[in-house]
Each structure stands twice: as C-alpha cells, then as structure tokens.
Design an enzyme around this catalytic site. Structure first.
Site, PDB file in Angstrom:
ATOM      1  N   HIS A  50      42.447  40.597  42.640  1.00 58.44           N
ATOM      2  CA  HIS A  50      42.402  41.318  43.914  1.00 58.44           C
ATOM      3  C   HIS A  50      41.477  40.568  44.868  1.00 58.44           C
ATOM      4  O   HIS A  50      40.800  39.603  44.476  1.00 58.44           O
ATOM      5  CB  HIS A  50      41.916  42.754  43.719  1.00 58.44           C
ATOM      6  CG  HIS A  50      40.607  42.882  43.008  1.00 58.44           C
ATOM      7  ND1 HIS A  50      39.421  42.438  43.531  1.00 58.44           N
ATOM      8  CD2 HIS A  50      40.298  43.392  41.792  1.00 58.44           C
ATOM      9  CE1 HIS A  50      38.450  42.680  42.687  1.00 58.44           C
ATOM     10  NE2 HIS A  50      38.951  43.246  41.602  1.00 58.44           N
TER      11      HIS A  50
HETATM   12  P1  TYD Z   1      38.064  46.988  39.174  1.00 54.81           P
HETATM   13  O1  TYD Z   1      37.256  46.502  40.320  1.00 54.81           O
HETATM   14  O2  TYD Z   1      39.507  47.276  39.424  1.00 54.81           O
HETATM   15  O3  TYD Z   1      37.921  46.013  37.945  1.00 54.81           O
HETATM   16  P2  TYD Z   1      38.467  44.521  37.794  1.00 54.81           P
HETATM   17  O4  TYD Z   1      38.670  44.007  39.161  1.00 54.81           O
HETATM   18  O5  TYD Z   1      37.402  43.787  37.084  1.00 54.81           O
HETATM   19  O6  TYD Z   1      39.726  44.592  37.015  1.00 54.81           O
HETATM   20  O7  TYD Z   1      37.358  48.281  38.589  1.00 54.81           O
HETATM   21  C1  TYD Z   1      37.766  48.848  37.365  1.00 54.81           C
HETATM   22  C2  TYD Z   1      37.377  50.316  37.387  1.00 54.81           C
HETATM   23  O8  TYD Z   1      35.966  50.469  37.506  1.00 54.81           O
HETATM   24  C3  TYD Z   1      38.003  51.091  38.537  1.00 54.81           C
HETATM   25  O9  TYD Z   1      38.467  52.326  38.027  1.00 54.81           O
HETATM   26  C4  TYD Z   1      36.868  51.346  39.477  1.00 54.81           C
HETATM   27  C5  TYD Z   1      35.638  51.267  38.631  1.00 54.81           C
HETATM   28  N1  TYD Z   1      34.506  50.667  39.363  1.00 54.81           N
HETATM   29  C6  TYD Z   1      33.492  51.474  39.842  1.00 54.81           C
HETATM   30  O10 TYD Z   1      33.515  52.701  39.667  1.00 54.81           O
HETATM   31  N2  TYD Z   1      32.465  50.907  40.525  1.00 54.81           N
HETATM   32  C7  TYD Z   1      32.393  49.572  40.741  1.00 54.81           C
HETATM   33  O11 TYD Z   1      31.423  49.077  41.351  1.00 54.81           O
HETATM   34  C8  TYD Z   1      33.455  48.733  40.246  1.00 54.81           C
HETATM   35  C9  TYD Z   1      33.447  47.256  40.449  1.00 54.81           C
HETATM   36  C10 TYD Z   1      34.494  49.328  39.561  1.00 54.81           C
END
Ligand code: TYD
Length: 137
Positions: A50
């Site tokens: 992303h």
């Molecule tokens: P995401 O950013 O989609 O993870 P990645 O990009 O590493 O695959 O986040 C995964 C999950 O964690 C999503 O449900 C949101 C949560 N999250 C938070 O609650 N706070 C945060 O600061 C981050 C980065 C993620």
C-alpha cells in the site's frame, strides 16, 4: 530512487553492548507521532502492499532481515534491511511492500502521522492514477 533513502543512525559502541537512537527532526526529518513493530511473520508472508497519502515512515530491521520494495510509480527499488543502525526513510506517496522476513525478524517503524485508515491507498491502479503514472506505462 526518489522517495526512499537509507539513513545510517549513530551507533554508540560500548563493551556492554551497542546503542542506537532515533530522534525526531534530527535523525528522521519529521516529528514522530507513532511507532509500531512487525514481528512473528510466518515464512513467505508479505506486509504492506500500500501507499500513504500523508504518512512518512522510517523502517529499521531491529533484528533479522527483510526486503522493502519501494515504487514511486515510475521506478522501483528493493532495499535489503539487516542492520539495526540503518533505516529506510519512505516518503509519502510511495508504494511499499515488505517481504522475505527472516525467522525472528523484527521491523520497527516510526511514523509522521497517527494511524488513519483513510490515509491508505490500498489499490495499485489508484496509486498510479494519484501519482500521475497510470497512463505512462
Ligand atoms: P496494515 O497497515 O494494513 O499492515 P501491513 O501494511 O503491514 O500489512 O495494518 C494491519 C492491521 O493493524 C490493520 O487492521 C490496522 C492495524 N493497525 C493499527 O491499528 N495501527 C497502526 O498503527 C497500524 C500500522 C496498523
């Protein structure tokens, strides 16, 4: 590549063990609003995939190693992180994917913004349109 820069952090050598530090607006060119870490990644899994509209981040492999693929819509580059005193600064508006996590790797990330789901661009085509590269491929 525009949008991704490796920054070497200070490493304070000591017989008792080394120490490195990240200070906001000094070691990283933003105010730190948030820190999070990614760990216990099963073999073969990717993270990220992303871009952020506003959020900038600085990624450090505190333990183990992994790759960060950055894509500014025009150029792509893979950064291999495997030292706790080097980090990767990722500007906003850059597509990023993390992969090839080694066993017991620990990715530590400091961010310029609070968590905000509306700051994410999760669709690659939308990312290309927003960066103005959709039709130049
Ligand atoms: P995401 O950013 O989609 O993870 P990645 O990009 O590493 O695959 O986040 C995964 C999950 O964690 C999503 O449900 C949101 C949560 N999250 C938070 O609650 N706070 C945060 O600061 C981050 C980065 C993620």
């Amino acid at each position: 590549m525009n949008g991704g820069t490796i920054i070497r952090l200070n490493k304070v050598l000591d017989n008792r063990g080394n120490l490195s530090v990240i200070e906001e607006n000094k070691d990283v060119p933003f105010s730190i609003k948030r820190a999070y870490w990614i760990y216990d990644v099963p073999g073969g899994e990717d993270r990220g995939g992303h871009a952020y509209l506003m959020n900038k981040e600085f990624i450090v492999a505190l333990s183990g190693s992994f790759d960060v693929l950055l894509d500014n819509g025009k150029e792509k580059e893979i950064f291999h992180l495997n030292r706790s005193y080097y980090g990767l600064l990722v500007e906003n508006g850059i597509w990023r994917k993390m992969s090839n996590f080694s066993t017991n790797s620990l990715a530590f990330i400091v961010s310029s913004e609070n968590y905000d789901p509306s700051d994410y661009i999760r669709d690659y085509e939308t990312f290309l349109i927003k960066t103005g590269h959709a039709y130049g491929r």
